[in-house]
Design a protein around this motif. Structure first.
Motif, PDB file in Angstrom:
ATOM      1  N   SER A  11      -9.149   0.685   3.931  1.00  0.00           N
ATOM      2  CA  SER A  11     -10.325   0.708   3.056  1.00  0.00           C
ATOM      3  C   SER A  11     -10.351   1.977   2.218  1.00  0.00           C
ATOM      4  O   SER A  11     -10.652   1.940   1.016  1.00  0.00           O
ATOM      5  N   ALA A  12     -10.023   3.095   2.837  1.00  0.00           N
ATOM      6  CA  ALA A  12      -9.984   4.360   2.105  1.00  0.00           C
ATOM      7  C   ALA A  12      -8.878   4.348   1.053  1.00  0.00           C
ATOM      8  O   ALA A  12      -9.045   4.883  -0.054  1.00  0.00           O
ATOM      9  N   ALA A  13      -7.750   3.726   1.377  1.00  0.00           N
ATOM     10  CA  ALA A  13      -6.644   3.640   0.415  1.00  0.00           C
ATOM     11  C   ALA A  13      -7.056   2.812  -0.796  1.00  0.00           C
ATOM     12  O   ALA A  13      -6.739   3.158  -1.937  1.00  0.00           O
ATOM     13  N   ARG A  14      -7.768   1.718  -0.566  1.00  0.00           N
ATOM     14  CA  ARG A  14      -8.241   0.904  -1.693  1.00  0.00           C
ATOM     15  C   ARG A  14      -9.231   1.691  -2.542  1.00  0.00           C
ATOM     16  O   ARG A  14      -9.184   1.637  -3.776  1.00  0.00           O
TER      17      ARG A  14
ATOM     18  N   ALA B 100     -10.322   4.464  -7.686  1.00  0.00           N
ATOM     19  CA  ALA B 100     -10.773   5.673  -8.381  1.00  0.00           C
ATOM     20  C   ALA B 100      -9.678   6.293  -9.235  1.00  0.00           C
ATOM     21  O   ALA B 100      -9.876   7.368  -9.828  1.00  0.00           O
ATOM     22  N   GLY B 101      -8.524   5.624  -9.306  1.00  0.00           N
ATOM     23  CA  GLY B 101      -7.413   6.131 -10.113  1.00  0.00           C
ATOM     24  C   GLY B 101      -6.550   7.145  -9.404  1.00  0.00           C
ATOM     25  O   GLY B 101      -5.730   7.832 -10.023  1.00  0.00           O
ATOM     26  N   GLY B 102      -6.701   7.254  -8.095  1.00  0.00           N
ATOM     27  CA  GLY B 102      -5.925   8.220  -7.327  1.00  0.00           C
ATOM     28  C   GLY B 102      -4.549   7.713  -6.951  1.00  0.00           C
ATOM     29  O   GLY B 102      -4.122   6.624  -7.359  1.00  0.00           O
ATOM     30  N   GLU B 103      -3.852   8.480  -6.141  1.00  0.00           N
ATOM     31  CA  GLU B 103      -2.498   8.142  -5.709  1.00  0.00           C
ATOM     32  C   GLU B 103      -2.504   6.859  -4.894  1.00  0.00           C
ATOM     33  O   GLU B 103      -3.395   6.619  -4.076  1.00  0.00           O
ATOM     34  N   ILE B 104      -1.519   6.021  -5.128  1.00  0.00           N
ATOM     35  CA  ILE B 104      -1.361   4.792  -4.353  1.00  0.00           C
ATOM     36  C   ILE B 104      -0.649   5.132  -3.047  1.00  0.00           C
ATOM     37  O   ILE B 104       0.445   5.706  -3.057  1.00  0.00           O
ATOM     38  N   LEU B 105      -1.280   4.811  -1.949  1.00  0.00           N
ATOM     39  CA  LEU B 105      -0.713   5.112  -0.642  1.00  0.00           C
ATOM     40  C   LEU B 105       0.091   3.919  -0.137  1.00  0.00           C
ATOM     41  O   LEU B 105      -0.260   2.769  -0.396  1.00  0.00           O
ATOM     42  N   TYR B 106       1.157   4.221   0.576  1.00  0.00           N
ATOM     43  CA  TYR B 106       2.035   3.170   1.103  1.00  0.00           C
ATOM     44  C   TYR B 106       2.134   3.245   2.618  1.00  0.00           C
ATOM     45  O   TYR B 106       2.104   4.328   3.206  1.00  0.00           O
ATOM     46  N   ALA B 107       2.269   2.081   3.217  1.00  0.00           N
ATOM     47  CA  ALA B 107       2.569   1.960   4.647  1.00  0.00           C
ATOM     48  C   ALA B 107       4.008   1.480   4.782  1.00  0.00           C
ATOM     49  O   ALA B 107       4.559   0.886   3.864  1.00  0.00           O
ATOM     50  N   GLY B 108       4.595   1.739   5.938  1.00  0.00           N
ATOM     51  CA  GLY B 108       5.926   1.220   6.220  1.00  0.00           C
ATOM     52  C   GLY B 108       7.060   2.016   5.605  1.00  0.00           C
ATOM     53  O   GLY B 108       8.224   1.668   5.800  1.00  0.00           O
ATOM     54  N   ALA B 109       6.758   3.070   4.853  1.00  0.00           N
ATOM     55  CA  ALA B 109       7.814   3.860   4.219  1.00  0.00           C
ATOM     56  C   ALA B 109       8.311   4.905   5.213  1.00  0.00           C
ATOM     57  O   ALA B 109       7.532   5.729   5.693  1.00  0.00           O
ATOM     58  N   ALA B 110       9.576   4.853   5.531  1.00  0.00           N
ATOM     59  CA  ALA B 110      10.143   5.821   6.474  1.00  0.00           C
ATOM     60  C   ALA B 110      11.632   5.944   6.234  1.00  0.00           C
ATOM     61  O   ALA B 110      12.310   4.964   5.965  1.00  0.00           O
ATOM     62  N   ASN B 111      12.121   7.154   6.328  1.00  0.00           N
ATOM     63  CA  ASN B 111      13.558   7.407   6.202  1.00  0.00           C
ATOM     64  C   ASN B 111      14.018   7.953   7.547  1.00  0.00           C
ATOM     65  O   ASN B 111      13.988   9.153   7.781  1.00  0.00           O
TER      66      ASN B 111
ATOM     67  N   PHE C 285      10.920  -1.493   3.003  1.00  0.00           N
ATOM     68  CA  PHE C 285       9.919  -1.812   4.022  1.00  0.00           C
ATOM     69  C   PHE C 285       8.501  -1.475   3.559  1.00  0.00           C
ATOM     70  O   PHE C 285       7.533  -1.926   4.150  1.00  0.00           O
ATOM     71  N   LYS C 286       8.370  -0.647   2.552  1.00  0.00           N
ATOM     72  CA  LYS C 286       7.039  -0.126   2.231  1.00  0.00           C
ATOM     73  C   LYS C 286       6.186  -1.147   1.483  1.00  0.00           C
ATOM     74  O   LYS C 286       6.702  -2.022   0.779  1.00  0.00           O
ATOM     75  N   TYR C 287       4.901  -1.022   1.653  1.00  0.00           N
ATOM     76  CA  TYR C 287       3.934  -1.861   0.947  1.00  0.00           C
ATOM     77  C   TYR C 287       2.649  -1.048   0.790  1.00  0.00           C
ATOM     78  O   TYR C 287       2.406  -0.098   1.552  1.00  0.00           O
ATOM     79  N   THR C 288       1.852  -1.403  -0.197  1.00  0.00           N
ATOM     80  CA  THR C 288       0.640  -0.627  -0.447  1.00  0.00           C
ATOM     81  C   THR C 288      -0.305  -0.707   0.752  1.00  0.00           C
ATOM     82  O   THR C 288      -0.548  -1.775   1.307  1.00  0.00           O
ATOM     83  N   MET C 289      -0.828   0.451   1.131  1.00  0.00           N
ATOM     84  CA  MET C 289      -1.739   0.519   2.267  1.00  0.00           C
ATOM     85  C   MET C 289      -2.946  -0.396   2.059  1.00  0.00           C
ATOM     86  O   MET C 289      -3.445  -1.015   3.004  1.00  0.00           O
ATOM     87  N   SER C 290      -3.382  -0.508   0.803  1.00  0.00           N
ATOM     88  CA  SER C 290      -4.548  -1.345   0.521  1.00  0.00           C
ATOM     89  C   SER C 290      -4.276  -2.825   0.773  1.00  0.00           C
ATOM     90  O   SER C 290      -5.215  -3.612   0.964  1.00  0.00           O
ATOM     91  N   SER C 291      -3.004  -3.219   0.788  1.00  0.00           N
ATOM     92  CA  SER C 291      -2.657  -4.615   1.092  1.00  0.00           C
ATOM     93  C   SER C 291      -3.138  -5.016   2.481  1.00  0.00           C
ATOM     94  O   SER C 291      -3.352  -6.201   2.753  1.00  0.00           O
ATOM     95  N   LEU C 292      -3.320  -4.026   3.360  1.00  0.00           N
ATOM     96  CA  LEU C 292      -3.735  -4.335   4.720  1.00  0.00           C
ATOM     97  C   LEU C 292      -5.122  -4.960   4.778  1.00  0.00           C
ATOM     98  O   LEU C 292      -5.437  -5.678   5.736  1.00  0.00           O
ATOM     99  N   LEU C 293      -5.953  -4.715   3.765  1.00  0.00           N
ATOM    100  CA  LEU C 293      -7.261  -5.377   3.737  1.00  0.00           C
ATOM    101  C   LEU C 293      -7.086  -6.886   3.722  1.00  0.00           C
ATOM    102  O   LEU C 293      -7.868  -7.621   4.340  1.00  0.00           O
ATOM    103  N   ASP C 294      -6.082  -7.370   3.016  1.00  0.00           N
ATOM    104  CA  ASP C 294      -5.802  -8.808   2.935  1.00  0.00           C
ATOM    105  C   ASP C 294      -4.949  -9.275   4.109  1.00  0.00           C
ATOM    106  O   ASP C 294      -5.198 -10.338   4.680  1.00  0.00           O
TER     107      ASP C 294
END
Length: 350
Positions: A211-214, A219-230, A262-271
């Motif tokens: 919810s905070a990521a959305r 608000a035009g801020g940085e897009i946060l991602y989940a699943g991104a790891a090296n 593997f990464k996807y937008t954190m806000s996608s988790l709302l859906d």
């Protein structure tokens, strides 16, 4: 009906060249295909690959259509739509199964999901179930009008996450006369509950983060991602599940493709976290074949969906003895076992 078969890697390798067993380097393939035995050039009289683009809801979708040997646009062919795994692209396992089905005489299509791979959409790597389901409807729209396709004989194959979304699409899209899944992954259940339902105690905390990521995006801020790891090899070896350990090996090493992530937008988790591939699954009345490895730690998702699919009387759960989830993507013995079932299934139901 439940059946189990035994397949050994050794037996499958008999008579198979090293090139077919090993993954392909996408840099060496003109179509950037990553799988063993991939098409390297189109030749008359053989299975050909035809890169295509089309528009879906204002976005350009990039896909590969595979046509069978001696394809003649004036004839009529049955067709199969192939949906790729989460984080995957059309050049990996979806392409492998699409090519193998084309070898059986089908016209097949594997497309990159909207917002992913080579397809359009911003921000990148949005992973919302509604979009993935719409991608499947869109592939059906396109392939039904492809020269030579008999749209009355259209099948659906979903792999991993694409399997869960294929179940969801087929509930209402009756253009698909039969549905099959390989190593089905219920993305909503896993994003909500954790893999193996291992994160039930942090559901609300993760919803707060999404919810905070959305809010930050809005608000035009940085897009946060989940699943991104090296991860290092040592870190990968310590991952708790076969799917994750072997998934990193497959996607980052043996079958790596630059468009796969593997990464996807954190806000996608709302859906994602309010989605479940088995909701209203009884709407599937078409023939259903679900294939999974007997040793896959994701098997519980296929078994759960299969039990809940009460709307069809023509259904089969087929376990490939000894296979894990990722091994159904590339190990020749296990791919051959899956293809043996798929070939007979589509021949009977399409």
């Amino acid at each position: 009906m439940r059946t189990t078969i035994k397949a050994t890697l050794l037996a499958a390798m008999v008579g198979i060249s090293a090139a077919e067993v090993e993954a392909a380097d996408y840099k060496q393939n003109p179509f950037t295909l990553t799988y063993g035995g991939a098409i390297t050039k189109n030749e008359p009289g053989k299975v050909n690959i035809r890169p295509v683009t089309y528009t879906l809801n204002g976005l350009e979708i990039v896909a590969n259509v595979y046509t069978p040997a001696n394809y003649d646009a004036g004839k009529k062919y049955h067709a199969v739509v192939v949906a790729h795994p989460n984080g995957g692209v059309k050049e990996q396992v979806a392409g492998l199964y699409a090519q193998r089905l084309a070898e059986q005489g089908y016209i097949t299509i594997a497309a990159d999901a909207a917002y992913q791979g080579a397809s359009g959409g911003q921000p990148r790597n949005v992973d919302k179930p509604a979009y993935r389901i719409e991608d499947i409807h869109g592939m059906a729209d396109f392939i039904a009008r492809y020269p030579g396709v008999d749209s009355a004989h259209l099948g659906l194959l979903g792999i991993c996450g694409g399997g869960g979304y294929s179940l969801a699409a087929a509930k209402t899209d009756k253009r698909f006369k039969s549905i099959a899944t390989v190593s089905m992954f219920n993305s909503g259940r896993v994003r909500r509950n954790g893999y193996g339902d291992s994160q039930l105690d942090t559901v609300q905390q993760r919803l707060e983060q999404a919810s905070a990521a959305r809010a930050q995006e809005a608000a035009g801020g940085e897009i946060l991602y989940a699943g991104a790891a090296n991860l290092t090899d040592e870190q990968i070896a310590k991952l708790p599940f076969d799917l994750y350990r072997q998934g990193y090996e497959y996607y980052w090493k043996t079958h790596a493709h630059p468009n796969s992530t593997f990464k996807y937008t954190m806000s996608s988790l709302l859906d994602l976290m309010r989605f479940d591939a088995t909701d209203q699954i009884e709407l599937i009345q078409q023939p259903l074949l679900m294939i999974a490895g007997s040793k896959a730690d994701s098997l519980y998702m296929t078994e759960d969906a299969f039990a809940k699919a009460t709307g069809t009387k023509d259904k089969e759960l087929f376990k490939i003895e000894g296979a894990t989830h990722i091994e159904t993507y590339w190990v020749p013995a296990y791919v051959d076992a899956a293809m043996g079932k798929l070939t007979a299934f589509y021949a009977r139901t399409l």
